[in-house]
Design a protein around this motif. Sequence first.
Motif, PDB file in Angstrom:
ATOM      1  N   MET A  88       6.516  17.706  33.236  1.00 31.88           N
ATOM      2  CA  MET A  88       7.214  16.656  33.152  1.00 31.88           C
ATOM      3  C   MET A  88       8.582  16.952  32.428  1.00 31.88           C
ATOM      4  N   THR A  89       9.593  16.114  33.233  1.00 31.14           N
ATOM      5  CA  THR A  89      11.099  16.522  32.602  1.00 31.14           C
ATOM      6  C   THR A  89      11.493  14.936  31.975  1.00 31.14           C
ATOM      7  N   VAL A  90      10.651  14.018  31.822  1.00 31.60           N
ATOM      8  CA  VAL A  90      10.771  12.922  30.986  1.00 31.60           C
ATOM      9  C   VAL A  90       9.484  12.713  30.347  1.00 31.60           C
ATOM     10  N   GLU A  91       9.750  11.912  29.129  1.00 30.70           N
ATOM     11  CA  GLU A  91       8.567  11.163  28.807  1.00 30.70           C
ATOM     12  C   GLU A  91       7.758  10.472  29.704  1.00 30.70           C
ATOM     13  N   PRO A  92       6.407  10.482  30.325  1.00 28.50           N
ATOM     14  CA  PRO A  92       5.930   9.725  31.033  1.00 28.50           C
ATOM     15  C   PRO A  92       6.142   8.333  30.746  1.00 28.50           C
ATOM     16  N   GLY A  93       5.805   7.329  32.054  1.00 32.16           N
ATOM     17  CA  GLY A  93       5.735   5.947  31.643  1.00 32.16           C
ATOM     18  C   GLY A  93       6.608   5.271  32.691  1.00 32.16           C
ATOM     19  N   LYS A 115      16.546   9.490  31.946  1.00 35.70           N
ATOM     20  CA  LYS A 115      17.338  10.790  31.995  1.00 35.70           C
ATOM     21  C   LYS A 115      16.610  12.224  32.205  1.00 35.70           C
ATOM     22  N   PHE A 116      16.809  13.118  32.802  1.00 29.95           N
ATOM     23  CA  PHE A 116      16.435  14.614  33.062  1.00 29.95           C
ATOM     24  C   PHE A 116      16.350  15.331  31.589  1.00 29.95           C
ATOM     25  N   MET A 117      15.359  15.798  31.213  1.00 29.08           N
ATOM     26  CA  MET A 117      15.201  16.458  29.966  1.00 29.08           C
ATOM     27  C   MET A 117      15.543  18.050  30.317  1.00 29.08           C
ATOM     28  N   GLY A 118      16.656  18.596  30.319  1.00 31.75           N
ATOM     29  CA  GLY A 118      16.794  19.951  30.721  1.00 31.75           C
ATOM     30  C   GLY A 118      16.097  20.921  29.866  1.00 31.75           C
ATOM     31  N   ASP A 167       1.858  26.362  42.689  1.00 27.28           N
ATOM     32  CA  ASP A 167       2.740  25.468  43.026  1.00 27.28           C
ATOM     33  C   ASP A 167       3.100  24.714  41.702  1.00 27.28           C
ATOM     34  N   ILE A 168       4.286  24.591  41.401  1.00 26.30           N
ATOM     35  CA  ILE A 168       4.801  24.052  40.062  1.00 26.30           C
ATOM     36  C   ILE A 168       5.699  22.977  40.438  1.00 26.30           C
ATOM     37  N   GLU A 169       5.331  21.619  39.819  1.00 28.02           N
ATOM     38  CA  GLU A 169       5.991  20.482  40.279  1.00 28.02           C
ATOM     39  C   GLU A 169       6.708  20.265  38.928  1.00 28.02           C
ATOM     40  N   VAL A 170       7.926  19.656  39.403  1.00 25.21           N
ATOM     41  CA  VAL A 170       8.631  18.856  38.066  1.00 25.21           C
ATOM     42  C   VAL A 170       8.769  17.394  38.370  1.00 25.21           C
ATOM     43  N   ASP A 171       8.709  16.776  37.444  1.00 22.33           N
ATOM     44  CA  ASP A 171       8.795  15.249  37.637  1.00 22.33           C
ATOM     45  C   ASP A 171       9.499  14.675  36.647  1.00 22.33           C
ATOM     46  N   GLY A 172      10.638  13.763  37.073  1.00 20.66           N
ATOM     47  CA  GLY A 172      11.299  12.949  35.897  1.00 20.66           C
ATOM     48  C   GLY A 172      12.805  13.254  35.882  1.00 20.66           C
ATOM     49  N   GLY A 173      13.705  12.363  36.279  1.00 17.27           N
ATOM     50  CA  GLY A 173      15.102  12.286  36.294  1.00 17.27           C
ATOM     51  C   GLY A 173      15.767  13.450  37.129  1.00 17.27           C
ATOM     52  N   LEU A 174      15.017  13.685  38.414  1.00 19.17           N
ATOM     53  CA  LEU A 174      15.526  14.694  39.127  1.00 19.17           C
ATOM     54  C   LEU A 174      16.183  14.005  40.546  1.00 19.17           C
ATOM     55  N   GLY A 175      17.480  14.765  40.667  1.00 21.17           N
ATOM     56  CA  GLY A 175      18.420  14.441  41.735  1.00 21.17           C
ATOM     57  C   GLY A 175      19.270  15.352  42.216  1.00 21.17           C
ATOM     58  N   LEU A 176      20.120  15.197  43.052  1.00 19.96           N
ATOM     59  CA  LEU A 176      21.014  16.229  43.410  1.00 19.96           C
ATOM     60  C   LEU A 176      21.809  16.860  42.554  1.00 19.96           C
ATOM     61  N   ASP A 222      19.340  21.881  41.365  1.00 19.28           N
ATOM     62  CA  ASP A 222      19.602  23.603  41.175  1.00 19.28           C
ATOM     63  C   ASP A 222      18.882  24.022  40.035  1.00 19.28           C
ATOM     64  N   ILE A 223      18.851  23.372  38.901  1.00 22.18           N
ATOM     65  CA  ILE A 223      18.348  23.786  37.442  1.00 22.18           C
ATOM     66  C   ILE A 223      16.958  23.919  37.657  1.00 22.18           C
ATOM     67  N   ALA A 224      16.046  23.160  38.302  1.00 17.55           N
ATOM     68  CA  ALA A 224      14.693  23.032  38.371  1.00 17.55           C
ATOM     69  C   ALA A 224      14.365  24.296  39.521  1.00 17.55           C
TER      70      ALA A 224
END
Length: 217
Positions: free
Chosen positions: A139-144, A149-152, A169-178, A182-184
């Motif tokens: 999770m890259t935000v607190e779930p809910g 905002k993405f937590m780097g 498989d590694i999934e990232v979830d929360g505040g992701l976009g263009l 690249d960071i993820a």
Amino acid sequence: MPSAKIAPSVLSSDFSQLAAECKRMVEDGADWLHMDVMDGHFVPNITIGAPIVKSLRKHVDTFLDCHLMVTDPDKWVEDFAKAGASMYTFHIEAAGKDSRALIDKIHKLGMRAGVAVKPKTPIDTVFPLADVMDMCLVMTVEPGFGGQKFMGECIEKVKVLREKFPDLDIEVDGGLGLDNIDIAANAGANVIVAGTSIFGSPDPADTISKLRASVGT
Ligand code: DX5
Ligand code: ZN
């Protein structure tokens, strides 16, 4: 590294038109559909449950990536399997020492098993499950809620996981976009959940294709 998958979070869709919204995402290039299940207890929000997944399953044959933000993940496994869920991802904070048995149950019911970690949960808590889990969701935000905002600072966990487990498989979830994909991707994430940035885009197909290009294959 496993292949890139883009999973729009349908939490950001118009729920009154859920089937049409999901079909639109598949036509626009989504690999998986990310379904956020919240019980109002593990997280301060209520969203959807197995009955909605069951109804939706009649309209799409896409991989349904179900993210269970619930206090008792053991309780819902049969319902989601019967509903047609493809992946059942539970939170390690909720399952604790029962995680291994839970993964076994998920597999026996024909689903893939994912293990999710909240931003403040150390990543080494999932290491003992690496031989049985199919995916780890970082999770890259607190779930809910969508739209946060993405937590780097969470990305370090992705790096550590990818170094230790090249085929996971590694999934990232929360505040992701263009602006931050690249960071993820550079850290080694290969499954990208994105709600606001895809559903809020004037051209979701273009956003999905750019996200996938950033992640790789
Ligand atoms: C948050 C959910 C996420 C969220 C992603 O609890 O698990 O899947 O909907 O939405 P965005 O991309 O808007 O942060
Ligand atoms: Zn999610």
